[in-house]
Structures are given as C-alpha cells and as structure tokens.
Design a protein around this motif. Structure first.
Motif, short mmCIF file in Angstrom:
data_model
loop_
_atom_site.label_atom_id
_atom_site.label_comp_id
_atom_site.label_asym_id
_atom_site.label_seq_id
_atom_site.Cartn_x
_atom_site.Cartn_y
_atom_site.Cartn_z
N HIS A 57 -9.59 21.94 3.51
CA HIS A 57 -10.35 21.24 4.54
C HIS A 57 -10.26 21.87 5.93
N GLY A 58 -9.26 22.70 6.18
CA GLY A 58 -8.98 23.13 7.55
C GLY A 58 -8.37 21.98 8.35
N ASP A 59 -8.16 22.20 9.64
CA ASP A 59 -7.64 21.14 10.50
C ASP A 59 -8.62 19.97 10.51
N GLY A 60 -8.11 18.75 10.41
CA GLY A 60 -9.00 17.59 10.43
C GLY A 60 -8.26 16.30 10.20
N VAL A 61 -9.02 15.22 10.04
CA VAL A 61 -8.43 13.88 9.89
C VAL A 61 -7.97 13.67 8.46
N LYS A 62 -6.72 13.30 8.31
CA LYS A 62 -6.16 12.96 7.00
C LYS A 62 -6.17 11.45 6.77
N ASP A 63 -5.86 10.68 7.83
CA ASP A 63 -5.65 9.25 7.66
C ASP A 63 -6.22 8.46 8.84
N ILE A 64 -6.88 7.36 8.52
CA ILE A 64 -7.33 6.39 9.53
C ILE A 64 -6.52 5.12 9.30
N SER A 65 -5.72 4.76 10.29
CA SER A 65 -4.79 3.65 10.13
C SER A 65 -5.33 2.39 10.78
N PHE A 66 -5.17 1.25 10.07
CA PHE A 66 -5.61 -0.05 10.57
C PHE A 66 -4.40 -0.96 10.77
N GLN A 67 -4.38 -1.70 11.88
CA GLN A 67 -3.42 -2.78 12.02
C GLN A 67 -3.97 -4.00 11.30
N VAL A 68 -3.14 -4.61 10.45
CA VAL A 68 -3.60 -5.73 9.62
C VAL A 68 -2.57 -6.86 9.65
N GLU A 69 -2.96 -7.98 9.06
CA GLU A 69 -2.05 -9.09 8.79
C GLU A 69 -1.97 -9.29 7.28
N ASP A 70 -0.77 -9.52 6.76
CA ASP A 70 -0.54 -9.81 5.34
C ASP A 70 -0.92 -8.65 4.42
N ILE A 71 -0.14 -7.56 4.55
CA ILE A 71 -0.35 -6.37 3.71
C ILE A 71 -0.25 -6.70 2.23
N GLU A 72 0.72 -7.54 1.86
CA GLU A 72 0.92 -7.85 0.43
C GLU A 72 -0.35 -8.43 -0.18
N PHE A 73 -0.99 -9.34 0.54
CA PHE A 73 -2.25 -9.94 0.06
C PHE A 73 -3.34 -8.88 -0.04
N LEU A 74 -3.47 -8.04 0.99
CA LEU A 74 -4.52 -7.01 0.99
C LEU A 74 -4.35 -6.03 -0.16
#
Length: 345
Positions: free
Chosen positions: A89-106
């Motif tokens: 891919h070359g240099d670039g975005v690997k991950d887009i992170s979200f702040q969430v509530e209740d990871i276990e449920f998601l």
C-alpha cells in the motif's frame, strides 16, 4: 444527490461517540509526523517507542484541537505484517479509531452479523486511567479500533504513551493550522464494491445511510464516481464510500485502487471555522439552507493515493457535490501528467 432522513431505530447500547484517532503505517514515523506538523499545523503530543518499553513498534502522536493522528513504524528488521503492508500500500491509513460505549455489546453484535474481529476486547491501564479496546476489519486491509474509557482518562493520549520526544523549534514560529476536528473519512473501493461495504457498516456497526450520489450527477467528460455516505446514529462519524463508474478514461478512484493495491482511505476531511485563513483557491457548494467551503491537497506521499481536505460548513451537511466536477478535473490534470488518464478497460 440523495439525503436520507431515516436513521432507523436507536441502538439499545453500544453508542459510537466520535472519531478518536487515525493511525498511519509509514516507513519513517518520526519524519512523517514532522511533515504534518510543519505543513498542516499539528503539534507533537505523545510517544511510544524503545524508551517507553515498546520494543517492536514506534508511535508518534500529533494533535491539532480535537484531531489526533498516530504515525507508526516497525523498529526491527523482519516485521512481516508492517513490511508487507508498506510494500503493498505504501504509506497510508491503517486504522480509523472510534470512541464508543459498551465495547462488549458492540463486538457481540458485529460478530453475530458476520464481521471479522481482528482482536477481541482487552484492557490497558496506567497511572492515568483504564481503557478498553477491540479491533474489527473493514474494507481492504483497513481496521477500526474501538476505544472505551473505563472512567476518566487523564493521560496525554492512551495508556503506555509518554510525552513526545520530538522538540521542533520551528513550530512556534509557524502560523496556526486552524483545523478543529475530523469531518469525514473517505474510503475508495473497486467497481461494484461500494454497496457491499456500505451495507457492512449498516449491518455490522448499526450505521445508516446519510447521503448518496451517482455517476449521472458526478462526472466529467472522461470519468465519474458513485458515493454513499454512512454514519452512526448520532451522526458524529461520517464515512463516505466511493467507487469508480465506467467512463471514457480511467477514474481517479480506480487510479487510487491500482496504486493502493486495493481499497483504502482516499482522504481525510478536516473541519475548520476559518478556511479563508488556511488556504487559497477555495471551492464553494450551497443549497437553499447554507453553504460549504472546501479545498483539497495533492497526494501527501509519492503514490497518488491519500490526500487531505479542509472543509468549513455553514448550515450545509452535504459533501460538495457541486465541487466534485471541479475536483475531478483538477485531479485528471495530475492523472494525465502521471500518464494514468488512460482509456477505461
């Protein structure tokens, strides 16, 4: 263009709060971070590396108002995962992170609906607080890290990070970047992959359609695109999904996919409240309710892949449909210079 007003039912749990940060995998994290600081007005804020006990990967975190970018590189020879990613891919975005509530449920919901969970929920903590994470796969080799704060977190970034080791005497002398938060992040897909990807966000992350446009509306004499924007229930996270449409010449969306080795993040739009001070040659789009102002950088690495957008909104929640043609024509000039404005196969 189509604007969707039906959000569907509000999810019982598992709220998506906002974009948390974007992680780039690059060949030289220190130099990449400095580029964004010097050119775009970011400042070094946090660091993880050999000095902090991270023996495999180094991370340089930079910040501007609510925008957080993380640049990561391998520290040792033979890191196959990062090495193969860079080779493809070359240099670039690997991950887009979200702040969430209740990871276990998601994570439970996403697994039930067929999502690939790259890493099951785990917790990290330091003297500043405790944070829970999980990672799911989205388009191409891109991932989403979900982040849940288990109580207030008082550190500079996340557990395991120290203050930045980079001291750049040039930064205080530069004008401010005036960028405030991530407005949206666009993912480019090969032809016929847009709908399955937007469906994935709706099924697995409980997002809904927000806006869409097709190739009848967005085209030049040579090429065109289709786009669907998906968003969370609160509409704080906007993710446009693009695909090329057949035309006389190869679309810049297809050029992106060719050089990126498949789907990936095409651009990151950064919201400002004062675009006039940030750049020149500004594009304007409007409707009867309001308007938006936009400007786009050229690719920020040698491959014609990732670029940045600066956007200012005045009661207008579209994505610059009126400017797409101007943007396409500008990119097509660069495509032609690269020898890539070729007949569509």
């Amino acid at each position: 263009q189509t604007t969707y007003t039906d959000k569907g039912e509000k999810p019982e749990k598992g709220k998506f709060v906002k974009f948390h940060h974007v992680t780039f995998w690059v060949g030289n994290a220190k130099q990449a971070a400095v580029f964004y600081c010097d050119k775009m007005g970011f400042e070094p804020v946090a660091y993880k590396g050999l000095e902090t006990g991270s023996r495999e990967v180094v991370s340089h975190v930079i910040k501007q108002d609510k925008i957080l970018f993380v640049f990561e590189s391998a520290l040792n020879p033979g890191n196959e995962e990062m090495g193969e990613h860079l080779m493809k891919h070359g240099d670039g975005v690997k991950d887009i992170s979200f702040q969430v509530e209740d990871i276990e449920f998601l994570i439970k919901v996403t697994k039930e609906r067929g999502a690939v969970v790259v890493k099951e929920p785990w917790t990290e903590q330091d003297s500043h607080g405790k944070v829970k994470y999980a990672v799911v796969q989205t388009y191409g080799d891109t991932t989403h890290t979900l982040i849940e704060y288990l109580g207030p977190y008082k550190g500079l970034f996340l557990p395991g990070y120290n203050a930045s080791v980079v001291k750049d005497s040039l930064l205080p002398k530069l004008p401010p970047g005036l960028l405030n938060f991530i407005d949206h992040i666009v993912g480019n897909q090969p032809d016929d992959a847009m709908v399955p990807v937007s469906d994935w966000y709706q099924n697995c992350l409980l997002f809904h359609r927000f806006w869409s446009i097709d190739d009848k509306q967005i085209h030049t004499q040579y090429s065109s695109l289709r786009s669907i924007v998906v968003t969370n229930y609160e509409e704080t996270i906007k993710m446009p999904i693009n695909e090329p449409a057949p035309g006389k010449k190869k679309s810049q969306i297809q050029e992106y996919c060719d050089y990126n080795g498949g789907p990936g993040v095409q651009h990151i739009a950064l919201n400002t409240s004062d675009i006039i001070q940030t750049e020149l040659k500004i594009l304007v789009d409007f409707d009867d309710k309001g308007y938006l102002l936009q400007i786009f950088t050229k690719p920020v690495q040698d491959r014609p892949t990732l670029f940045l957008e600066v956007i200012q909104r005045h009661n207008h929640f579209g994505f610059g449909a009126g400017n797409f043609k101007s943007l396409f024509e500008a990119i097509e000039k660069d495509q032609d210079a690269r020898g890539n404005l070729t007949a569509y196969n």
